[in-house]
Write an enzyme that holds these catalytic residues in place. Structure first.
Site, PDB file in Angstrom:
ATOM      1  N   GLY A   1      54.096  12.288 -21.626  1.00 17.04           N
ATOM      2  CA  GLY A   1      54.696  11.347 -20.684  1.00 17.04           C
ATOM      3  C   GLY A   1      55.954  11.915 -20.044  1.00 17.04           C
ATOM      4  O   GLY A   1      56.214  11.707 -18.858  1.00 17.04           O
ATOM      5  N   GLY A   2      56.741  12.640 -20.828  1.00 14.55           N
ATOM      6  CA  GLY A   2      57.922  13.294 -20.264  1.00 14.55           C
ATOM      7  C   GLY A   2      57.545  14.358 -19.262  1.00 14.55           C
ATOM      8  O   GLY A   2      58.133  14.453 -18.185  1.00 14.55           O
TER       9      GLY A   2
ATOM     10  N   TRP B   1      54.889  14.415 -17.505  1.00 19.60           N
ATOM     11  CA  TRP B   1      54.367  13.752 -16.308  1.00 19.60           C
ATOM     12  C   TRP B   1      55.491  13.459 -15.318  1.00 19.60           C
ATOM     13  O   TRP B   1      55.300  13.527 -14.103  1.00 19.60           O
ATOM     14  CB  TRP B   1      53.673  12.453 -16.706  1.00 19.60           C
ATOM     15  CG  TRP B   1      53.170  11.655 -15.541  1.00 19.60           C
ATOM     16  CD1 TRP B   1      51.994  11.812 -14.865  1.00 19.60           C
ATOM     17  CD2 TRP B   1      53.831  10.554 -14.887  1.00 19.60           C
ATOM     18  NE1 TRP B   1      51.882  10.891 -13.848  1.00 19.60           N
ATOM     19  CE2 TRP B   1      53.004  10.107 -13.843  1.00 19.60           C
ATOM     20  CE3 TRP B   1      55.056   9.912 -15.096  1.00 19.60           C
ATOM     21  CZ2 TRP B   1      53.347   9.044 -13.011  1.00 19.60           C
ATOM     22  CZ3 TRP B   1      55.406   8.855 -14.270  1.00 19.60           C
ATOM     23  CH2 TRP B   1      54.551   8.439 -13.245  1.00 19.60           C
ATOM     24  N   HIS B   2      56.691  13.152 -15.833  1.00 23.81           N
ATOM     25  CA  HIS B   2      57.800  12.809 -14.943  1.00 23.81           C
ATOM     26  C   HIS B   2      58.302  14.012 -14.154  1.00 23.81           C
ATOM     27  O   HIS B   2      58.837  13.841 -13.050  1.00 23.81           O
ATOM     28  CB  HIS B   2      58.956  12.210 -15.749  1.00 23.81           C
ATOM     29  CG  HIS B   2      58.765  10.774 -16.104  1.00 23.81           C
ATOM     30  ND1 HIS B   2      58.054  10.369 -17.214  1.00 23.81           N
ATOM     31  CD2 HIS B   2      59.180   9.628 -15.497  1.00 23.81           C
ATOM     32  CE1 HIS B   2      58.050   9.047 -17.269  1.00 23.81           C
ATOM     33  NE2 HIS B   2      58.708   8.576 -16.232  1.00 23.81           N
ATOM     34  N   GLY B   3      58.180  15.196 -14.709  1.00 24.26           N
ATOM     35  CA  GLY B   3      58.668  16.362 -13.992  1.00 24.26           C
ATOM     36  C   GLY B   3      58.358  17.640 -14.733  1.00 24.26           C
ATOM     37  O   GLY B   3      58.230  17.652 -15.962  1.00 24.26           O
TER      38      GLY B   3
END
Length: 425
Positions: free
Chosen positions: A330-331, A333-335
């Site tokens: 998920g982290g 996915w953010h960048g």
């Protein structure tokens, strides 16, 4: 095109709404859907017109995959030990992950290998298409749900608008086909509703206020700390806390404001988007925080990643591994940077500790006593906010070293990175 830009506020939104409303009043419901689809594509291509073709190709290919999955599932056909529907689904998901991996992560992985192994590979600069994370996750969910028999409608216009619908395309929320496609088929969407329009306009204005007045007004205070820290300066104790608190508020008002504006715009068109925030800074545990923060992404990670990895069905240890892996991904996915990986890993560790503590309290019979304790609730809130704020440092800083400098300042330490060769940072 930003929601708070003059072009959007005074040209794009009024024109799109007036034409869509006029078409609906004339009884041309399907034409109004086509108009919204064309307007959404224009909205997307306003910044990067060259990537509109990529978006259209992604939509067409995923829709074709969905049709194949649906047909294969209906026929029950198998290829060896695997169902044909399952093979189509795996191929479709792999296509989406490959597309996302190339455009979003190729440069990151090559740069990391170069720094870690001393290579000098030059893949060329790959430009990141706007919104690719959102429309890719949206379509992966569609393919998985089709494979599970949850999708019953395959209309190209409805699907295209579901993916491209301009209020959500750039900043979310992450949409589920079951939330959107039935609305496009509902007659109520095609009637002007003064109450919906007024409520939508009000929600939009609230979001606009959060973005322009609060988020943009707070941003300089965060920038004044993080920009020098990224450049090598060590902030003072007071500056560290000011920067961390300012960015925590800036990010909330910015993201929440955009979500409110998206919801408000949709109400003006008689379309309901899911709410994405539920006062996350009131959370008294990290689990509670993730039930309130970016709720559509949290639901996606839970339903399509955490549960797919096994969830909590294979024992406590496997549950903790699944939690950690879900949050790291998920982290990422953010960048595409190690700072985002660390941010996700921190939240994974927080969730593991949270669940382990809850399990211990249940085993020792402390749960009811702690639930009734006002002092424990206040302590839990303070600890949760401190944990969230510390993790935000790695979300905001442009470099790992900058985040460590701010974190060190907050606790009165000399920066742990001063004087260290931090090539990987």
């Amino acid at each position: 095109m930003l929601f708070n830009s003059h072009a959007f506020l005074f040209l794009f939104l009024p024109l799109v709404w007036l034409v869509a409303t006029g078409l609906r009043k004339a009884g041309w419901a399907r034409v109004s859907l086509n108009w919204l689809l064309l307007a959404s594509l224009f909205f997307y291509g306003y910044w990067m017109p060259e990537f509109t073709l990529l978006l259209l190709a992604s939509i067409a290919i995923n829709f074709a995959f969905g049709l194949q999955i649906g047909r294969a599932r209906g026929s029950g056909r198998r290829v060896g030990r695997h169902s044909a529907a399952g093979l189509w689904q795996m191929t479709g998901v792999a296509f989406n992950l490959a597309l996302l991996g190339y455009f979003k992560y190729a440069n990151f992985f090559v740069e990391s290998l170069n720094a870690g192994l001393g290579f000098d590979w030059q893949p060329g600069h790959i430009i990141l298409p706007i919104g690719i994370s959102f429309y890719t996750f949206t379509q992966i969910a569609f393919l998985v749900d089709t494979g599970q028999g949850k999708v019953t409608e395959f209309r190209p216009i409805h699907y295209g608008l579901f993916v491209t619908y301009f209020p959500h395309l750039i900043a979310g929320p992450v949409l589920h086909h079951g939330q959107m496609m039935p609305q496009f088929a509902s007659p109520s969407v095609y009637r002007f509703d003064a109450a919906n329009f007024a409520a939508g306009a009000f929600i939009f204005c609230v979001g606009l206020f959060k973005k322009i007045v609060l988020a943009d007004g707070i941003a300089p205070y965060a920038d004044a700390v993080f920009i020098p820290a990224d450049g090598g300066a060590s902030p003072s104790f007071r500056e560290g806390w000011l920067g961390a608190a300012a960015y925590s508020l800036q990010l909330y008002f910015d993201f929440s404001g955009y979500s409110d504006m998206a919801i408000g715009i949709s109400w003006m068109f008689n379309i309901r988007l899911p709410f994405n925030f539920d006062s996350p800074y009131k959370a008294t545990s990290i689990s509670d925080f993730w039930r309130r923060w970016h709720m559509s992404l949290s639901a996606f990670l839970r339903d399509y990643l955490y549960i797919a990895l096994g969830g909590n069905r294979k024992g406590a240890l496997r549950r903790y591994v699944n939690l950690g892996a879900t949050m790291v991904l998920g982290g990422l996915w953010h960048g595409a940077s190690w700072s985002f990986v660390l941010w996700g890993a921190l939240h994974g560790a927080y969730l593991i500790l949270n669940h382990a503590f809850n399990a211990l309290c249940l085993r020792l019979g402390w749960q009811q006593r702690l639930d009734r304790s006002r002092a424990f609730s206040v302590f839990s809130w303070l600890l949760t906010m401190l944990a969230v704020m510390m993790a935000w440092l790695f979300f905001r800083a442009e470099t790992m070293a900058g985040a460590v400098r701010v974190l060190s300042a907050m606790f009165g330490f000399t920066s742990a990175v001063d004087g260290i060769d931090h090539q990987l940072w």
